[in-house]
Design a protein around this motif. Structure first.
Motif, PDB file in Angstrom:
ATOM      1  N   GLU A   9       0.838  -1.213   0.000  1.00 43.10           N
ATOM      2  CA  GLU A   9       0.000   0.000   0.000  1.00 43.10           C
ATOM      3  C   GLU A   9       0.869   1.257   0.000  1.00 43.10           C
ATOM      4  O   GLU A   9       0.598   2.199  -0.751  1.00 43.10           O
ATOM      5  CB  GLU A   9      -0.913   0.013   1.228  1.00 43.10           C
ATOM      6  N   ALA A  13       1.364   4.001  -3.133  1.00 40.71           N
ATOM      7  CA  ALA A  13       1.174   5.445  -2.955  1.00 40.71           C
ATOM      8  C   ALA A  13       2.412   6.205  -3.428  1.00 40.71           C
ATOM      9  O   ALA A  13       2.306   7.261  -4.085  1.00 40.71           O
ATOM     10  CB  ALA A  13       0.883   5.751  -1.479  1.00 40.71           C
ATOM     11  N   GLU A  16       2.359   6.185  -7.226  1.00 39.56           N
ATOM     12  CA  GLU A  16       1.344   7.130  -7.698  1.00 39.56           C
ATOM     13  C   GLU A  16       1.881   8.566  -7.634  1.00 39.56           C
ATOM     14  O   GLU A  16       1.665   9.371  -8.549  1.00 39.56           O
ATOM     15  CB  GLU A  16       0.083   6.976  -6.831  1.00 39.56           C
TER      16      GLU A  16
END
Ligand SMILES: N=c1c2ncn([C@@H]3O[C@H](COP(=O)(O)OP(=O)(O)OP(=O)(O)O)[C@@H](O)[C@H]3O)c2ncn1[C@@H]1O[C@H](COP(=O)(O)O)[C@@H](O)[C@H]1O
Length: 108
Positions: A9, A13, A16
Protein backbone atom coordinates in the motif's frame (compact mmCIF):
# COMPACT_ATOMS: atom_id res chain seq x y z
CA UNK A 1 6.59 -5.31 11.66
CA UNK A 2 4.85 -4.29 8.44
CA UNK A 3 2.82 -6.88 6.61
CA UNK A 4 3.28 -7.38 2.87
CA UNK A 5 -0.09 -5.68 2.40
CA UNK A 6 1.07 -2.59 4.39
CA UNK A 7 4.28 -2.30 2.38
CA UNK A 8 2.49 -2.73 -0.96
CA UNK A 9 0.00 0.00 0.00
CA UNK A 10 2.80 2.43 0.88
CA UNK A 11 4.75 1.50 -2.26
CA UNK A 12 1.66 1.97 -4.45
CA UNK A 13 1.17 5.44 -2.96
CA UNK A 14 4.85 6.30 -3.60
CA UNK A 15 4.53 5.10 -7.20
CA UNK A 16 1.34 7.13 -7.70
CA UNK A 17 3.14 10.22 -6.36
CA UNK A 18 5.90 9.75 -8.97
CA UNK A 19 3.44 10.36 -11.83
CA UNK A 20 4.70 13.45 -13.64
CA UNK A 21 8.05 13.13 -11.85
CA UNK A 22 11.49 13.64 -13.36
CA UNK A 23 12.81 10.47 -15.10
CA UNK A 24 16.35 11.74 -14.52
CA UNK A 25 15.98 11.43 -10.76
CA UNK A 26 13.24 8.80 -10.39
CA UNK A 27 13.45 5.30 -11.86
CA UNK A 28 9.73 4.95 -11.17
CA UNK A 29 8.95 8.09 -13.17
CA UNK A 30 11.06 6.74 -16.04
CA UNK A 31 9.00 3.55 -16.14
CA UNK A 32 5.68 5.40 -15.70
CA UNK A 33 6.53 7.50 -18.77
CA UNK A 34 7.00 4.36 -20.87
CA UNK A 35 4.43 1.57 -20.22
CA UNK A 36 6.13 -0.68 -22.81
CA UNK A 37 9.42 -0.40 -20.90
CA UNK A 38 7.55 -1.07 -17.63
CA UNK A 39 6.04 -4.20 -19.20
CA UNK A 40 9.44 -5.34 -20.49
CA UNK A 41 11.01 -4.88 -17.06
CA UNK A 42 8.16 -6.85 -15.45
CA UNK A 43 8.82 -9.70 -17.89
CA UNK A 44 12.53 -9.67 -17.01
CA UNK A 45 11.76 -9.71 -13.30
CA UNK A 46 9.31 -12.59 -13.81
CA UNK A 47 12.03 -14.63 -15.53
CA UNK A 48 14.53 -13.74 -12.78
CA UNK A 49 11.97 -14.86 -10.19
CA UNK A 50 11.53 -18.21 -11.94
CA UNK A 51 15.31 -18.71 -12.13
CA UNK A 52 15.63 -17.90 -8.43
CA UNK A 53 12.86 -20.41 -7.63
CA UNK A 54 14.44 -23.27 -9.51
CA UNK A 55 18.14 -22.57 -8.98
CA UNK A 56 19.01 -19.92 -6.39
CA UNK A 57 17.24 -20.64 -3.13
CA UNK A 58 14.76 -18.95 -0.81
CA UNK A 59 16.61 -15.66 -0.17
CA UNK A 60 17.14 -14.97 -3.87
CA UNK A 61 13.51 -15.89 -4.51
CA UNK A 62 12.38 -13.39 -1.86
CA UNK A 63 14.56 -10.62 -3.40
CA UNK A 64 13.38 -11.32 -6.93
CA UNK A 65 9.79 -11.42 -5.68
CA UNK A 66 10.25 -7.93 -4.21
CA UNK A 67 11.55 -6.71 -7.61
CA UNK A 68 8.63 -8.43 -9.32
CA UNK A 69 5.99 -6.86 -7.07
CA UNK A 70 7.53 -3.38 -7.41
CA UNK A 71 7.59 -3.63 -11.21
CA UNK A 72 4.06 -5.07 -11.25
CA UNK A 73 2.78 -2.13 -9.20
CA UNK A 74 4.54 0.28 -11.57
CA UNK A 75 2.99 -1.40 -14.64
CA UNK A 76 -0.49 -1.18 -13.08
CA UNK A 77 0.04 2.54 -12.43
CA UNK A 78 1.56 3.14 -15.89
CA UNK A 79 -1.46 1.40 -17.47
CA UNK A 80 -4.02 3.16 -15.25
CA UNK A 81 -5.31 -0.13 -13.86
CA UNK A 82 -6.49 0.45 -10.30
CA UNK A 83 -5.51 -2.09 -7.68
CA UNK A 84 -9.18 -2.15 -6.60
CA UNK A 85 -10.05 -3.57 -10.04
CA UNK A 86 -7.49 -6.35 -9.60
CA UNK A 87 -8.89 -7.01 -6.12
CA UNK A 88 -12.40 -7.29 -7.61
CA UNK A 89 -11.17 -9.87 -10.14
CA UNK A 90 -9.55 -11.95 -7.41
CA UNK A 91 -12.56 -11.62 -5.09
CA UNK A 92 -14.89 -12.79 -7.87
CA UNK A 93 -12.81 -15.98 -8.14
CA UNK A 94 -12.83 -16.80 -4.45
CA UNK A 95 -14.20 -20.28 -3.87
CA UNK A 96 -13.80 -21.36 -7.51
CA UNK A 97 -11.15 -24.01 -8.02
CA UNK A 98 -8.78 -23.36 -10.91
CA UNK A 99 -9.36 -26.95 -12.00
CA UNK A 100 -13.15 -26.48 -12.11
CA UNK A 101 -12.81 -23.11 -13.85
CA UNK A 102 -10.55 -24.57 -16.55
CA UNK A 103 -12.91 -27.52 -17.07
CA UNK A 104 -15.81 -25.06 -17.57
CA UNK A 105 -13.81 -23.60 -20.49
CA UNK A 106 -13.33 -27.05 -21.98
CA UNK A 107 -9.73 -27.35 -20.77
CA UNK A 108 -8.22 -30.41 -19.12
N1 LIG B 1 11.07 -0.95 -4.66
C1 LIG B 1 11.72 -0.35 -5.50
C2 LIG B 1 12.59 -1.05 -6.42
N2 LIG B 1 12.86 -2.36 -6.56
C3 LIG B 1 13.75 -2.44 -7.58
N3 LIG B 1 14.03 -1.21 -8.07
C4 LIG B 1 14.96 -0.85 -9.15
O1 LIG B 1 14.67 -1.59 -10.31
C5 LIG B 1 15.77 -1.45 -11.19
C6 LIG B 1 15.80 -2.60 -12.17
O2 LIG B 1 16.21 -3.74 -11.53
P1 LIG B 1 17.23 -4.72 -12.25
O3 LIG B 1 17.33 -5.90 -11.35
O4 LIG B 1 16.78 -4.99 -13.63
O5 LIG B 1 18.55 -3.85 -12.19
P2 LIG B 1 19.50 -3.35 -13.36
O6 LIG B 1 20.05 -4.53 -14.03
O7 LIG B 1 20.46 -2.40 -12.70
O8 LIG B 1 18.52 -2.53 -14.32
P3 LIG B 1 18.63 -2.32 -15.91
O9 LIG B 1 20.04 -1.86 -16.19
O10 LIG B 1 18.28 -3.63 -16.56
O11 LIG B 1 17.59 -1.25 -16.19
C7 LIG B 1 17.01 -1.24 -10.31
O12 LIG B 1 17.55 0.03 -10.62
C8 LIG B 1 16.41 -1.25 -8.90
O13 LIG B 1 17.03 -0.29 -8.04
C9 LIG B 1 13.31 -0.33 -7.38
N4 LIG B 1 13.22 1.05 -7.48
C10 LIG B 1 12.41 1.69 -6.62
N5 LIG B 1 11.66 1.06 -5.64
C11 LIG B 1 10.78 1.81 -4.73
O14 LIG B 1 10.28 2.97 -5.39
C12 LIG B 1 10.57 4.14 -4.63
C13 LIG B 1 10.73 5.33 -5.54
O15 LIG B 1 11.84 5.13 -6.38
P4 LIG B 1 12.33 6.30 -7.37
O16 LIG B 1 11.15 6.63 -8.21
O17 LIG B 1 13.46 5.76 -8.17
O18 LIG B 1 12.69 7.46 -6.50
C14 LIG B 1 11.81 3.77 -3.83
O19 LIG B 1 11.94 4.56 -2.69
C15 LIG B 1 11.51 2.32 -3.48
O20 LIG B 1 10.61 2.26 -2.39
Amino acid sequence: MSTLFDVLERLAATIEARKGGDPATSYTAKLLNDPALAAKKLGEEAVETVIAAVAQGPDALASESADLLYHWLVLMAASDVSLDTVAEKLAAREGTSGIAEKASRGGS
